[in-house]
Design a protein around this motif. Structure first.
Motif, PDB file in Angstrom:
ATOM      1  N   SER A  46     -35.881   8.624  14.398  1.00  0.00           N
ATOM      2  CA  SER A  46     -34.431   8.720  14.160  1.00  0.00           C
ATOM      3  C   SER A  46     -33.930  10.134  14.433  1.00  0.00           C
ATOM      4  CB  SER A  46     -34.102   8.334  12.712  1.00  0.00           C
ATOM      5  OG  SER A  46     -34.614   7.066  12.418  1.00  0.00           O
ATOM      6  N   ALA A  47     -34.671  11.122  13.907  1.00  0.00           N
ATOM      7  CA  ALA A  47     -34.250  12.523  14.096  1.00  0.00           C
ATOM      8  C   ALA A  47     -34.278  12.885  15.580  1.00  0.00           C
ATOM      9  CB  ALA A  47     -35.158  13.451  13.294  1.00  0.00           C
ATOM     10  N   LYS A  48     -35.297  12.404  16.296  1.00  0.00           N
ATOM     11  CA  LYS A  48     -35.401  12.706  17.731  1.00  0.00           C
ATOM     12  C   LYS A  48     -34.246  12.035  18.486  1.00  0.00           C
ATOM     13  CE  LYS A  48     -38.336  14.861  19.491  1.00  0.00           C
ATOM     14  NZ  LYS A  48     -38.306  16.316  19.767  1.00  0.00           N
ATOM     15  N   THR A  49     -33.838  10.865  18.031  1.00  0.00           N
ATOM     16  CA  THR A  49     -32.705  10.176  18.673  1.00  0.00           C
ATOM     17  C   THR A  49     -31.437  11.030  18.555  1.00  0.00           C
ATOM     18  OG1 THR A  49     -33.681   8.042  18.092  1.00  0.00           O
ATOM     19  CG2 THR A  49     -31.349   8.033  18.697  1.00  0.00           C
ATOM     20  N   ILE A  50     -31.216  11.579  17.374  1.00  0.00           N
ATOM     21  CA  ILE A  50     -30.020  12.426  17.155  1.00  0.00           C
ATOM     22  C   ILE A  50     -30.108  13.674  18.035  1.00  0.00           C
ATOM     23  CG2 ILE A  50     -28.684  13.713  15.407  1.00  0.00           C
ATOM     24  CD1 ILE A  50     -28.919  10.783  14.671  1.00  0.00           C
ATOM     25  N   GLU A  51     -31.279  14.307  17.979  1.00  0.00           N
ATOM     26  CA  GLU A  51     -31.459  15.555  18.726  1.00  0.00           C
ATOM     27  C   GLU A  51     -31.234  15.340  20.232  1.00  0.00           C
ATOM     28  OE1 GLU A  51     -35.428  17.218  18.175  1.00  0.00           O
ATOM     29  OE2 GLU A  51     -35.253  18.101  20.176  1.00  0.00           O
ATOM     30  N   LEU A  52     -31.860  14.317  20.786  1.00  0.00           N
ATOM     31  CA  LEU A  52     -31.754  14.098  22.234  1.00  0.00           C
ATOM     32  C   LEU A  52     -30.374  13.591  22.629  1.00  0.00           C
ATOM     33  CD1 LEU A  52     -35.243  12.637  23.200  1.00  0.00           C
ATOM     34  CD2 LEU A  52     -34.452  14.989  23.246  1.00  0.00           C
ATOM     35  N   ALA A  53     -29.737  12.815  21.762  1.00  0.00           N
ATOM     36  CA  ALA A  53     -28.381  12.332  22.070  1.00  0.00           C
ATOM     37  C   ALA A  53     -27.446  13.532  22.206  1.00  0.00           C
ATOM     38  CB  ALA A  53     -27.900  11.391  20.980  1.00  0.00           C
TER      39      ALA A  53
ATOM     40  N   VAL B 164     -36.829   9.382  23.754  1.00  0.00           N
ATOM     41  CA  VAL B 164     -37.270   9.530  22.357  1.00  0.00           C
ATOM     42  C   VAL B 164     -38.759   9.185  22.253  1.00  0.00           C
ATOM     43  CG1 VAL B 164     -37.071   8.521  20.029  1.00  0.00           C
ATOM     44  CG2 VAL B 164     -35.007   9.163  21.299  1.00  0.00           C
ATOM     45  N   LEU B 165     -39.156   8.094  22.919  1.00  0.00           N
ATOM     46  CA  LEU B 165     -40.561   7.685  22.854  1.00  0.00           C
ATOM     47  C   LEU B 165     -41.454   8.677  23.588  1.00  0.00           C
ATOM     48  CD1 LEU B 165     -39.985   3.848  23.296  1.00  0.00           C
ATOM     49  CD2 LEU B 165     -40.817   4.993  21.232  1.00  0.00           C
ATOM     50  N   LYS B 166     -40.922   9.247  24.682  1.00  0.00           N
ATOM     51  CA  LYS B 166     -41.704  10.207  25.463  1.00  0.00           C
ATOM     52  C   LYS B 166     -41.897  11.508  24.693  1.00  0.00           C
ATOM     53  CE  LYS B 166     -40.235  11.890  29.581  1.00  0.00           C
ATOM     54  NZ  LYS B 166     -39.620  11.640  30.880  1.00  0.00           N
ATOM     55  N   GLU B 167     -40.889  11.897  23.933  1.00  0.00           N
ATOM     56  CA  GLU B 167     -40.925  13.209  23.275  1.00  0.00           C
ATOM     57  C   GLU B 167     -41.382  13.151  21.821  1.00  0.00           C
ATOM     58  OE1 GLU B 167     -38.018  16.106  23.990  1.00  0.00           O
ATOM     59  OE2 GLU B 167     -37.620  15.441  26.030  1.00  0.00           O
ATOM     60  N   THR B 168     -42.020  12.062  21.436  1.00  0.00           N
ATOM     61  CA  THR B 168     -42.604  11.987  20.091  1.00  0.00           C
ATOM     62  C   THR B 168     -44.070  11.581  20.250  1.00  0.00           C
ATOM     63  OG1 THR B 168     -41.734   9.733  19.962  1.00  0.00           O
ATOM     64  CG2 THR B 168     -40.515  11.420  18.758  1.00  0.00           C
TER      65      THR B 168
END
Ligand code: HPA
Length: 250
Positions: free
Chosen positions: A134-141, A235-239
């Motif tokens: 979830s946090a990565k989704t916010i960050e990348l968005a 998101v999946l690539k960067e986690t």
């Protein structure tokens, strides 16, 4: 390390990605998935409602789907849901990051722990949607310039009918932000099998009673969906599996 994207209404392929269709049988039934090729060989795509949206929400074989992903070695999932917007903080055609749910579904096969040979298991749902995803989704968005709204509580209804205005008023009073028909049992089945699960919802209408009639807003929906898929892949690539959290099984 294999990851998956589960697509909902309106998402039947991963644009620009070559895939191979595969039918997978397990003890729960059959699931149809697409396996990515080349650069995307670690990505599995599952279209929840079938190729041409032939399976209604209450008939989706959630257990066959989630078991198939597990058997393919999937450890992290990003899912998308088309929803109705209940609260004002989640505007139509802007992405909502899910953090919690209210489950009003019934009559669905909703657990892997209902057969004696599997024993008894209670999956913890303190954080149903992986905080890291979830946090990565916010960050990348933010980085991609996509508008997202964090912290949404998803109300899962049984469908296939839409809700009545009084039901929506009740869900609003209970803290529901968006309403859809498919996140439950999907999210907790994934938890039962030890996979981390993040989700993005796309409101396509205001929930019942908030407008005279339900109106599906198409607008620039194809553009929004394309951005949403690209965001989820990133998101999946960067986690990593190590930093993602899986609900605890008690
Ligand atoms: N209610 C339930 N499911 C939905 C809605 C809604 O208003 N919009 C899209 N999926």
């Amino acid at each position: 390390m294999t990851v998956a994207i589960i697509g909902g209404t309106g998402i039947y392929n991963l644009p620009g990605i070559e895939v191979e269709e595969k039918h997978i049988r397990n003890i729960y039934g059959e699931a149809m998935v697409y396996l990515g090729k080349g650069e995307y060989k670690d990505v599995v795509f599952l279209t929840r409602h079938g190729v041409k949206h032939t399976t209604p929400p209450h008939k989706v074989n959630y257990r066959a789907n989630i078991r198939a992903l597990k058997d393919l070695g999937v450890s992290r999932i990003m899912a998308t849901y088309a929803v109705g917007a209940i609260s004002r903080g989640y505007p139509v055609l802007e992405l909502a990051v899910l953090r919690d749910f209210l489950d009003f579904t019934s009559g669905r096969a909703f657990s892997f722990f209902d057969e004696i040979e599997r024993g008894i298991g209670h999956v913890e749902m303190s954080k149903p949607f992986c905080p890291t995803l979830s946090a990565k989704t916010i960050e990348l968005a933010l980085r991609h310039g996509i508008n997202v709204h964090d912290g949404a509580t998803y109300v899962a209804t049984n469908g296939p009918r839409f809700e009545s205005p009084a039901e929506i008023k009740m869900y609003q009073m209970l803290g529901g932000d968006v309403v859809g028909m498919t996140a439950c049992p999907e999210v907790y089945l994934a938890g039962e099998l030890g996979m981390s699960f993040g989700a993005v919802a796309l409101p396509i209408n205001l929930a019942a009673g908030l407008e005279e009639n339900i109106t599906i807003h198409e607008g620039n929906i194809d553009e929004v969906r394309a951005k949403m898929i690209a965001l989820m892949l990133d998101v999946l690539k960067e986690t990593t599996d190590e930093e993602c959290q899986v609900p605890i099984l008690l």
